[in-house]
Design an enzyme around this catalytic site. Sequence first.
Site, PDB file in Angstrom:
ATOM      1  N   ASP A   1      51.788 -15.860 -26.589  1.00 33.85           N
ATOM      2  CA  ASP A   1      52.384 -16.187 -27.728  1.00 33.85           C
ATOM      3  C   ASP A   1      53.608 -16.686 -27.851  1.00 33.85           C
ATOM      4  O   ASP A   1      54.705 -15.820 -27.270  1.00 33.85           O
ATOM      5  CB  ASP A   1      52.210 -14.809 -28.633  1.00 33.85           C
TER       6      ASP A   1
ATOM      7  N   TYR B   1      60.116 -10.613 -28.377  1.00 30.23           N
ATOM      8  CA  TYR B   1      58.829 -10.114 -29.191  1.00 30.23           C
ATOM      9  C   TYR B   1      57.725  -9.926 -27.961  1.00 30.23           C
ATOM     10  O   TYR B   1      57.530 -10.297 -27.011  1.00 30.23           O
ATOM     11  CB  TYR B   1      58.579 -11.388 -29.651  1.00 30.23           C
TER      12      TYR B   1
ATOM     13  N   TRP C   1      62.031 -15.347 -35.602  1.00 33.16           N
ATOM     14  CA  TRP C   1      61.666 -14.248 -34.698  1.00 33.16           C
ATOM     15  C   TRP C   1      60.217 -14.423 -34.277  1.00 33.16           C
ATOM     16  O   TRP C   1      59.414 -15.032 -34.957  1.00 33.16           O
ATOM     17  CB  TRP C   1      61.542 -13.077 -35.620  1.00 33.16           C
TER      18      TRP C   1
HETATM   19  O1  EZ4 Z   1      54.062 -10.616 -34.917  1.00 35.94           O
HETATM   20  O2  EZ4 Z   1      51.365  -9.438 -36.923  1.00 35.94           O
HETATM   21  O3  EZ4 Z   1      49.619 -12.620 -32.266  1.00 35.94           O
HETATM   22  N1  EZ4 Z   1      50.349 -11.743 -32.857  1.00 35.94           N
HETATM   23  C1  EZ4 Z   1      51.201 -11.705 -33.603  1.00 35.94           C
HETATM   24  C2  EZ4 Z   1      51.798 -10.418 -34.164  1.00 35.94           C
HETATM   25  C3  EZ4 Z   1      52.839 -10.611 -35.309  1.00 35.94           C
HETATM   26  C4  EZ4 Z   1      52.731  -9.560 -36.326  1.00 35.94           C
HETATM   27  C5  EZ4 Z   1      53.801  -9.923 -37.481  1.00 35.94           C
HETATM   28  O4  EZ4 Z   1      53.352  -8.784 -38.505  1.00 35.94           O
HETATM   29  O5  EZ4 Z   1      52.161 -12.627 -33.478  1.00 35.94           O
HETATM   30  O6  EZ4 Z   1      52.297  -9.501 -33.262  1.00 35.94           O
HETATM   31 CO    CO Z   2      50.886 -14.411 -32.881  1.00 38.19          CO
END
Ligand code: EZ4
Ligand code: CO
Length: 402
Positions: free
Chosen positions: A210, A159, A402
């Site tokens: 995050d 991510y 996810w």
């Molecule tokens: O993964 O908005 O902090 N930001 C996030 C975003 C989310 C997306 C999902 O649609 O976590 O990047």
């Molecule tokens: Co986020």
Amino acid sequence: MTITAARVITTCPGRNFVTLKLETRGGLTGVGDATLNGRELSVASYLVDHIVPLLIGRDAHRVEDTWQYLYKGAYWRRGPVTMSAIAAVDMALWDLKAKAAGLPLYQLLGGACRENVMVYGHANGVTVEETVAEAKRYADLGYRAIRLQSGVPGLASTYGVSKTFGYYEPADAALPTENLWSSEKYLRSVAPLFEAARETLGWDVHLLHDIHHRLTPMEAGRLGKDLEPYRPFWLEDPTPAENQAAFRQIRQHTTTPIAVGEIFNTIWDCKQLIEEQLIDYIRATVVHAGGITHLRRIAALADLYGVRTGCHGATDLSPVSMAAALHFDLSVPNFGIQEYMRHTAETDAVFPHAYSFADGALHPGEAPGLGVDIDEALAAEHPYRPAYLPVNRLEDGSMHSW
Ligand code: EZ4
Ligand code: CO
């Protein structure tokens, strides 16, 4: 100020957005964002099939009554589809009311509580070196707060990591991309990233991270503890937050501030986390949490418990949401920070707006209303394209968050 027409515009200037546009008898128009990433058409249908018929002929000034009508009147409460649809109506009504008053919306929300809105940008890279170099570029642009996301050694993708400076779109395929995940590998990778970032960037910049809902409470507690020496501004979404009580365990193990709530829809999702002071920042957004009317209620509850706001501001929230968030941020006493992933030039062209960036902060501008519009002719040149968010599996094939 009678509503005479309501249109739902679905457009894909690089990514999908759903926008509600209201027209009134006097000729004013108001816009609201209804984008729910990866599930866009469900909200478009909720609006077109079930809400637009209720709006025609209503008095656009009745913001609170309309909110209550759509929330209580549906019988089926809460949920991302319902609350995003209500949010779009609420934003458009506030836009209209402020335009009718000839004032930027923040003036109707009590006026400015601060000069501008501190934002954080997203620095990412495949390696620690790349991510820190990106963070340096953000610092050089004037950002005072930067989120760090880096590739994890041993995992092909994760991510938050893209190759393009300033732009990351997770909803990247017509069918969901499959990612492989290992919490063990990930947990080893984060402290070295923060150590390198502090060495290069020093201590005057806020650093954020995050986790994206992937850890257990104990793993999150350990990571929070590992990062304490680097003083992160926050750790975001450490565990899936359906179980709000789980955050008690994280709190028992770390003083690193915790931010949660980008996927929350109502004040009920926030209640226990706020009342038990299990979090430091509430990330609910205008678009997914029922609009400006409901988000102000969440902020007021948070203020009682010393919890500050940190609204979600990814690119799947359209410039309409960004404008609404900035009016909210400027006017709410317990503002903390605002996420800001810049939209592409293609998106900005479809949504001309009055907000602007300077010195690590955004300001909504002084145009009446939200200060943002949709160019419908240009929007029509970018038809909807199906796009899903990725899915995540553990290395043995089990599904993971996810
Ligand atoms: O993964 O908005 O902090 N930001 C996030 C975003 C989310 C997306 C999902 O649609 O976590 O990047
Ligand atoms: Co986020």
